[in-house]
Write a protein that holds these residues in place. Sequence first.
Motif, short mmCIF file in Angstrom:
data_model
loop_
_atom_site.label_atom_id
_atom_site.label_comp_id
_atom_site.label_asym_id
_atom_site.label_seq_id
_atom_site.Cartn_x
_atom_site.Cartn_y
_atom_site.Cartn_z
N VAL A 175 -4.13 19.09 27.03
CA VAL A 175 -5.27 19.88 26.61
C VAL A 175 -5.69 19.51 25.19
O VAL A 175 -6.88 19.30 24.91
CB VAL A 175 -4.94 21.38 26.69
N VAL A 176 -4.72 19.42 24.27
CA VAL A 176 -5.03 19.11 22.88
C VAL A 176 -5.63 17.71 22.78
O VAL A 176 -6.55 17.48 21.98
CB VAL A 176 -3.76 19.23 22.01
N ASP A 177 -5.15 16.79 23.60
CA ASP A 177 -5.71 15.45 23.59
C ASP A 177 -7.19 15.48 24.00
O ASP A 177 -8.01 14.72 23.46
CB ASP A 177 -4.92 14.53 24.53
N GLN A 178 -7.54 16.35 24.93
CA GLN A 178 -8.94 16.49 25.32
C GLN A 178 -9.78 16.98 24.15
O GLN A 178 -10.90 16.51 23.94
CB GLN A 178 -9.07 17.47 26.50
N VAL A 179 -9.24 17.90 23.37
CA VAL A 179 -9.96 18.40 22.20
C VAL A 179 -10.15 17.28 21.19
O VAL A 179 -11.24 17.09 20.65
CB VAL A 179 -9.20 19.58 21.57
N ARG A 180 -9.07 16.51 20.93
CA ARG A 180 -9.17 15.41 19.96
C ARG A 180 -10.18 14.37 20.41
O ARG A 180 -10.99 13.89 19.62
CB ARG A 180 -7.80 14.75 19.79
N THR A 181 -10.11 14.00 21.69
CA THR A 181 -10.99 12.95 22.22
C THR A 181 -12.45 13.36 22.10
O THR A 181 -13.33 12.54 21.80
CB THR A 181 -10.64 12.65 23.68
N ALA A 182 -12.72 14.64 22.34
CA ALA A 182 -14.10 15.13 22.28
C ALA A 182 -14.58 15.30 20.85
O ALA A 182 -15.78 15.44 20.61
CB ALA A 182 -14.21 16.46 23.02
N ASP B 38 -9.63 24.68 33.56
CA ASP B 38 -9.77 26.12 33.40
C ASP B 38 -9.04 26.59 32.14
O ASP B 38 -9.54 27.45 31.41
CB ASP B 38 -9.22 26.83 34.64
N THR B 39 -7.87 26.01 31.89
CA THR B 39 -7.11 26.37 30.70
C THR B 39 -7.88 26.01 29.43
O THR B 39 -7.95 26.79 28.47
CB THR B 39 -5.76 25.63 30.69
N VAL B 40 -8.47 24.81 29.43
CA VAL B 40 -9.23 24.38 28.26
C VAL B 40 -10.42 25.31 28.03
O VAL B 40 -10.71 25.72 26.90
CB VAL B 40 -9.72 22.92 28.44
N ARG B 41 -11.11 25.67 29.10
CA ARG B 41 -12.26 26.57 28.96
C ARG B 41 -11.85 27.88 28.30
O ARG B 41 -12.52 28.38 27.39
CB ARG B 41 -12.85 26.86 30.34
N LEU C 225 -4.27 26.06 18.85
CA LEU C 225 -4.48 25.93 20.28
C LEU C 225 -3.14 25.84 21.01
O LEU C 225 -2.94 26.48 22.05
CB LEU C 225 -5.33 24.69 20.56
N ALA C 226 -2.22 25.06 20.47
CA ALA C 226 -0.89 24.94 21.08
C ALA C 226 -0.18 26.29 21.10
O ALA C 226 0.46 26.66 22.10
CB ALA C 226 -0.06 23.92 20.31
N HIS C 227 -0.27 27.03 20.00
CA HIS C 227 0.39 28.33 19.92
C HIS C 227 -0.20 29.29 20.96
O HIS C 227 0.54 30.03 21.63
CB HIS C 227 0.21 28.88 18.51
#
Length: 246
Positions: free
Chosen positions: A181-188, A96-99, A164-166
């Motif tokens: 969360v950031v790792d999910q962004v990088r992986t995608a 939910d946070t990532v969305r 995104l972190a900020h």
Amino acid sequence: MRPADLAREHGLSTQAVRNYEQDGFLPPAARTASGYRIYTEVHASALRAFLALVAAYGHSTAGGVMNAVHNNDLDRALTLVDRGHAQLLRDRETLDTVRKAIGHLTSAPEPSGPVRTIGELAHRLGVTAATVRAWERAGILAPERNPATGYRVFRATDVRDAELAHLLRRGGYPLEHIATVVDQVRTAGGTDSLAEALVTWQEKLTARGLAMLDAAGLLSAHWRARSWPAAGRSRPTPEEVLPASP
């Protein structure tokens, strides 16, 4: 039943069934005079429960639950199950946070422009350089180093991760959560790719939740089955099966 009878139902080898018994995932089997194992419906229910737990919680937790059950430690078994449900809830919250974060970031163009220094990045975000370094130590940022000077250099994707972190930090999320969360962004491969991957992520969480429901039913059935051996006992009452309320 023979080991082969249990194995056949699940497409396992007979050695796998023996190994599961040795590891305590199945209760100990009786032996014939010639030393052959004798399995019963209780062993069959244990194997069904164990394999369902593996699908829902992973091998380690599944083994821990079955060991606890066969040691008559129901509280320990339920604690492990509860932890699995808590982890699933955390994963849902992360999704939910990532969305929400992706929705915010994709409302503006992807970060672009020249390579930035740590000071320039900090100024862009309105934070201190020490904060940026703390994000790096937490695994949120992974800047390259200028080979000539050794200074950090932040490229477009680093700026995206920092933004995104900020954003998440302002929302009160801990650094460990933000790193996930950031790792999910990088992986995608970026926010656009991640937005597409969120559908698959949701499907996996839903599948895991359903697997937990299936496992719960089979585990409950096994607990009841092993609580009343056929010899001389009638079906237990709910009070016998479940611990008394405090």
